[in-house]
Each structure stands twice: as structure tokens, then as C-alpha cells.
Design a protein around this motif. Structure first.
Motif, short mmCIF file in Angstrom:
data_model
loop_
_atom_site.label_atom_id
_atom_site.label_comp_id
_atom_site.label_asym_id
_atom_site.label_seq_id
_atom_site.Cartn_x
_atom_site.Cartn_y
_atom_site.Cartn_z
N MET A 125 47.06 -19.66 8.35
CA MET A 125 46.89 -21.03 8.73
C MET A 125 48.33 -21.76 8.97
O MET A 125 48.90 -22.06 9.47
N GLU A 126 49.04 -21.95 7.65
CA GLU A 126 50.32 -22.31 7.50
C GLU A 126 51.29 -21.62 8.39
O GLU A 126 52.11 -22.39 8.86
N ALA A 127 51.40 -20.47 8.04
CA ALA A 127 52.28 -19.80 8.87
C ALA A 127 52.25 -19.86 10.34
O ALA A 127 53.11 -19.82 11.19
N ALA A 128 50.85 -19.89 10.98
CA ALA A 128 50.68 -20.04 12.23
C ALA A 128 51.15 -21.49 12.62
O ALA A 128 51.78 -21.71 13.77
N ILE A 129 50.86 -22.43 11.93
CA ILE A 129 51.41 -23.87 12.14
C ILE A 129 52.94 -23.80 12.19
O ILE A 129 53.67 -24.61 13.03
N GLY A 130 53.35 -23.19 11.35
CA GLY A 130 54.85 -23.14 11.23
C GLY A 130 55.48 -22.56 12.12
O GLY A 130 56.99 -22.92 12.62
N ARG A 131 54.96 -21.64 13.07
CA ARG A 131 55.61 -21.11 14.33
C ARG A 131 55.92 -22.12 15.15
O ARG A 131 56.90 -21.98 16.12
N SER A 132 55.34 -23.38 15.36
CA SER A 132 55.61 -24.22 16.19
C SER A 132 56.10 -25.50 15.59
O SER A 132 56.20 -26.54 16.17
N ALA A 133 56.58 -25.29 14.34
CA ALA A 133 57.32 -26.72 13.67
C ALA A 133 58.45 -26.92 14.18
O ALA A 133 59.50 -26.14 14.33
N LYS A 134 58.64 -28.30 14.18
CA LYS A 134 60.02 -28.62 14.83
C LYS A 134 61.10 -29.05 13.74
O LYS A 134 62.04 -28.91 13.76
#
Lengths: 378, 378
Positions: free
Chosen positions: A258-267
Motif C-alpha cells: 500500500m505504501e509503495a503504491a501511494i509512493g508512486r504518486s508522492a510529490k
């Protein structure tokens, strides 16, 4: 007389399973007498049946009163059994059958002859007497076998979706997803357009779920499991998971993905990880080993236990009644269950049969029909 | 010119720490210029300083611009560093010093010459320019060293007590309890009559906490640790814990001990364990190994991350202002900090010193005084 399966942990450290001879109960005014014709062995029944006993020590005896299974409870596990020591406990959370007796109330009388599902405990027996409110009248044409699992799995699947919504998530992850429960959840999510990431542990199970229309299925035995899980979570936006396994690394891996998936769009970089709450609920213990969590998902996470009954209490009786009605309406579609074995009460106490249902293989599901063998003379 | 410590993770997989020469900043209308005289190395600074670098690979070079530390970031850890790659980041969450310049606003002017504590990041520097709201004026007579840790530890300790209350618990467990933070928490709980179970890892730390009046101190290195922990939890009724360790079994052991303590007064058997919510928050990572949870505490539990800043956001600015005022009022008593080493910015980049503060031994606490060595000519 009739028979009732009982489990007792004795103060000498022995677990004993047997069939007790009990009188056929007589319904009070607002109760009905149900002839139990189908009652499933759910993971939630296994705990009460075997307690903390080491079933590799189990022995079997044929007595005049029927089969008796005896097994050792490890000494250090006895501490956790104290509250049930020397108390013979009936088993069986749910089941279905025919109403063959009724108390004087109108509601009870109205059910006479009907096929009902019952959530009441003590269902591993020929008869069960319960208040009318604990019955769910099955739709016309539904057999007891079709209605036997009307509560635990259907309400758990609905409860997961409702918990997801109430806690502000928009999609979910589910493990052991090829189970009867998993298939129900998949059908609910397809019908309601909810993103669901199904996690299974074999290619056979991937195929099974794909065949019933699942969009995202990840095989934890795959070499690229973490990559595939992260892709599926990114595609759905899942930030809550329900894990039936409990032990090992899977629950933690869901948080990591989940964290890696969220990180893909982290600014921007945050040393504490994303500020999106990532939640995994463990609702089963198919793997009793310790839960191992590699904390590479920042600080905004939560893992905890999830149980059906506290959920039902939380949403309240009105909502529970709505959910039950939905189960009845969709019993042969969304909430259809499949069983691989139908056994008698006597067979439920045969060592080879116990070994088979204790394996808890996904796809293997046992149903008890108390009337299959030598029905008692009434 | 002045110096500022910076940490950068480069795209070639190298971490570099250095002292950048930067102009002395000029305060805007509502800002003050603080001459930083004391700034602690908190565990929360370590993450930003070293990222995911393997410090056993660290090398040191003396350059005309000052010391430079270089270390390798393991390839698989670079994924988690992406959001900060090639961005030199200033470090240092908090500190204290003298206001030597002020913008035109009345609030800024009023602080001229005062000693203030600052929560603002980038404090590992000779000067820091911040808005007035980020300053806490220290009480008369308090030195910068006394005020350097006015925010992170004090607000975290107060935040734990407030979280305990807001979530309906009446007593708490705290690990790494001999730390500066742990001692503050112990003083708060003593003053307010709150049950606190202090968990430490040596007899020396047991003595230290007993000397400052702690009622319950359990040594995780003791043979009877689980028994002692359960006794202390039963005596206090603690159902929430704050764990600074993170890795290994301790966080799970706290849940187990809570369940065992609750079980002592249980009246009936529940196969799912007690229905009392048992909560452990992990707020640090002193042990970076996986968290290992032996799930012998039923199904009513939760474990998750806890961070100061989301807590402050949740309670809102008015409450935060009250908490800060309490810290200022009790700076030399409840919230007193102790340091074992005072180092310069240059020393903070010496390999032997880095090794010392990376050990994060309880009782060892480093304070940076940027003016200790060779102050720059202004």
C-alpha cells in the motif's frame, strides 16, 4: 433422545470430544424447534472444538455412547483455557433445518414447517431450540444445505465492505480470497463496483477467481508477488485489507505494498512515510505462527483484530436486519456456498475426517448433516 | 557567512553529509533571527540525517569547506529515498538560542534579545530565521541548553497522556522508559496520579527510574519479565502502550501481558479473548528488525504508528498552545533534559562521534552547540 456434539477441556489437561445424548428440547412461547439438517464447519468453530489441544496426540475410542476423541492440551496452553475447564461446550455457530415445533406466539407458529437458517451456537446436534429472532426464513425452494452458511460468511463479507466505507477507504485487499467467503466478497464488490485485490496462494485459485470474474488476483507464491500486489493496489487505491491468515509476513506485506503504491504518486519526501492511513485487519488465524511485520511503510498504519460480532453490535439491529434480508434475497447467487464433503456427527469425530477438515485447505469445505448416519429413534 | 549541516542522498546511491556555507538570513516582518546555541540530536533527526545509508561504509574527508561524510545507500533501499534524491536537506527539528534580529512586527520586535526555543527544522546551523509563532519564549533564567528540547520530547510525553485519555484508557505502558522522554512521562504521570508501567532493559535503568519515584518498572532482560509486566499491568489497569523500540517481540508482549492481566478477573470463557481493546502504538524504531507478534491475546487489539505532528494537528492550535505553555512553565522540573555530550557542528560529522550517537544508548544524549568550535567570522 437426540445427540449433541460437545467439547470439554478437563482439568487434567485433556480435551474430550463426544456425542452427548440429550432430550429433544421443548420450545418456549417465542421459540421454535429446528431439526438441524445442515451445519458447516467454519474456521470460527474450529477454535471452540479443539481449544488449544495438540491434535497430533489425538486418540479415538468407540464407546456405547458413540465415538470419543481425546487429545492433550500442552501445559503452557492450559492457562488460556482456564475459563472453560471442565465445562462441556456445545459447538456449531450456524446451520439450517426445518421448523418441527413452535411455541405459542404467532411469530413462532408462523414458522412451522418452514426452512430456516439459525445463528445460535450448539448447531452440531439433531435439534436446536432458538428464539424466533435468531432465525432467518429461507426463500422458497432453498434447501437447508443452501442456507446452512447464511450468517457467518455472508455477514463477514458484507461487514468488510461496510467497515471499508465507514472508515473512509474506497477499495480493499482480501487474503485467502478463493474461500467461500472470498468468492462472496468478490461477487459483492463486482456488483457494487468496489475495487478488490484478491490474494491467493496458487495458480489454481487464481484461475478459480478469474473464472468468477475477479479483476485483480495476486498469487502470494509468485516470484513477483510484491510487484503484482503493489500494481493491483495502485490500480484500485486500496488502503484497507482483511487478512484471514494472520501468521507470517503477508499482513505486513499488504501494508508495504500500500505504501509503495501511494509512493508512486508522492510529490515530496516525508521521512515518516505517507500520511495516508494504511489499515490491515486480521480476522482469522489460518496460520498460527507469529505475525512478522517489516516496518518499511512509514508511521501511518494500523493493524488489529476484526470480528463479526462486535461489528454487528456497532452497526446496530436495524442495519443487521437489512444485511440479513439481503443475504436471504441473494442466497443462491451472491451468497452461494459450496461444500466438498457432507459428514455425519459421528464422522465429525473420526480421526481421519478431523485431519481433513483441520487442514483448512481453501476449496475444501465440510458440511455436517446430523441425520446422515443412524438417526436416533425419537 | 554561517554554516548549516546538510544531508543529501545522491542518485548514484551515495549519502553525503556536509557543512554548507550560507548567508545569514534576514528576517521578514513577522520573523526573528535566532542565533542557535543548543540543538539536540533526537531519534527523529537521525532518520533525516542518515536516510537508509549503511553507516558501516561511511568515509570521512577534510575539505576546505569542512568535514564531509560519505556512505552507501543499499540499492534496494534507494526506492524509499526517491522523493529526496539530489535534494540537500537541512536537519535539526528543534533547538534554542538568542533572538539577534527581528522583523518590523511588534511581536517580532518584542522578542529581541530573548532566549527562545524553536521548532522549525534546519536547526543544525549557526542561525535560523523563523516566524514568531514557531518560537517559545523561555522563562527568565533558562539557558539555551535547558530549552533546546522544549518541543519534541515534552509534547510527545504530553501527547501520550492525552491520547490515552482521548481513547478511553486509564493507564499506560511505556518502553525505553529511562530516556529523557521516559523520565518526563514518569514525572507527568506521578503528578497527575496516572498509572504508568515503565519498561527498561537493565537493572541500572530500573534504579534510575526508581530514584525519580517510578512506581512500576519492569526490566525486559529479567527472567520473569512477562510475569512482572503482567503484574504491573494488572496493578495499573493499563490497556494502551507506547513503544519506542518497534522491532522484536516487545510490542506484542505488551498486548499479551495486557490480555493476561485482564484474564485474571475474567468471569467467562471467550474463544476470541477479552472484549477490552488493547492498543500499542509504535512511535520509534530503536530496533529496526521486524516486529514479531505472537497473537495469544484474542481478537480485540490494535497496533499502529504514532507520531507527534498528526497528534498536534488533531488536538488543534488552542490545545497545542496550552501544552507549550505548560512546557515553558515546567521547563526546569517536569521537562528537564540531560545531555551527556555537547558537540560542535564539525564534531557532529566525525565518524567516531557519529558512531557514538548512532548507538542511541539510553542515557546517552547529544547536544549540538554550533558555536563550540571556530565560529565563523560574520
Amino acid at each position: 433422545m437426540s445427540m449433541q456434539l460437545r467439547s470439554v477441556v478437563k482439568d487434567n489437561g485433556e480435551l474430550e470430544l463426544s456425542l452427548a445424548s440429550v432430550p429433544v428440547p421443548v420450545p418456549a412461547d417465542n421459540e421454535v424447534l429446528v431439526r438441524v439438517e445442515a451445519t458447516p464447519i467454519n474456521p470460527s468453530d474450529i477454535g471452540l472444538l479443539f481449544g488449544a489441544a495438540d491434535m497430533s496426540t489425538a486418540t479415538h475410542a468407540d464407546t456405547p455412547g458413540g465415538p470419543v476423541i481425546t487429545a492433550r492440551v500442552p501445559e503452557k496452553a492450559m492457562k488460556g483455557m482456564m475459563a472453560r475447564v471442565n465445562m462441556p461446550m456445545p459447538v456449531g455457530n450456524e446451520g439450517a433445518g426445518t421448523v418441527v415445533g413452535a411455541g405459542r406466539s404467532e411469530a413462532a407458529q408462523r414458522l412451522l414447517g418452514k426452512t430456516v437458517a439459525v445463528l445460535g451456537g450448539a448447531m452440531y446436534a439433531h435439534y436446536r431450540c432458538v428464539p424466533v429472532e435468531q432465525c432467518l426464513e429461507l426463500p422458497a425452494g432453498a434447501s437447508p444445505a443452501e442456507g446452512a452458511s447464511s450468517f457467518v460468511n455472508p455477514l463477514t463479507a458484507l461487514g468488510m465492505v461496510e467497515t471499508m466505507r465507514r472508515e473512509g477507504h474506497k477499495a480493499l485487499v482480501h487474503t485467502a480470497a478463493a474461500s467461500n467467503l472470498g468468492q462472496m466478497l468478490n461477487r459483492i464488490c463486482l456488483a457494487e463496483g468496489i475495487g478488490l485485490v484478491n490474494v491467493v496462494r496458487s495458480e489454481e485459485q487464481v484461475r478459480l477467481l478469474k473464472e468468477i470474474g475477479a479483476t485483480h488476483v495476486c498469487n502470494s507464491a509468485s516470484e513477483n508477488f510484491m510487484q503484482e500486489l503493489t500494481d493491483a493496489i495502485a490500480a484500485t487505491g486500496a488502503t484497507i485489507g482483511f487478512d484471514a491468515i494472520g501468521g507470517g509476513r503477508l499482513a505486513g506485506q499488504i501494508l508495504s505494498a500500500m505504501e509503495a503504491a501511494i509512493g508512486r504518486s508522492a510529490k515530496e519526501y516525508s521521512r515518516y512515510g505517507s500520511t495516508t492511513l494504511k489499515q490491515v485487519y486480521i480476522y482469522g488465524g489460518l496460520d498460527m505462527r507469529p505475525t512478522e511485520i517489516i516496518r518499511d511503510f512509514g508511521m501511518t498504519w494500523s493493524m488489529g483484530g476484526w470480528l463479526l460480532f462486535p461489528f454487528l453490535q456497532k452497526v446496530g439491529p436495524e442495519r443487521v436486519a437489512q444485511l440479513k434480508q439481503r443475504v436471504a434475497n441473494e442466497l443462491k447467487t451472491t451468497f452461494a456456498s459450496h461444500y466438498t464433503n457432507v459428514i455425519s456427527l459421528q464422522e465429525a469425530l473420526r480421526p481421519d475426517v478431523i485431519a481433513a477438515y483441520l487442514k483448512r485447505s481453501t476449496g475444501e469445505k465440510f458440511l455436517i448433516n446430523p441425520w446422515k448416519d443412524a438417526p436416533p429413534v425419537n
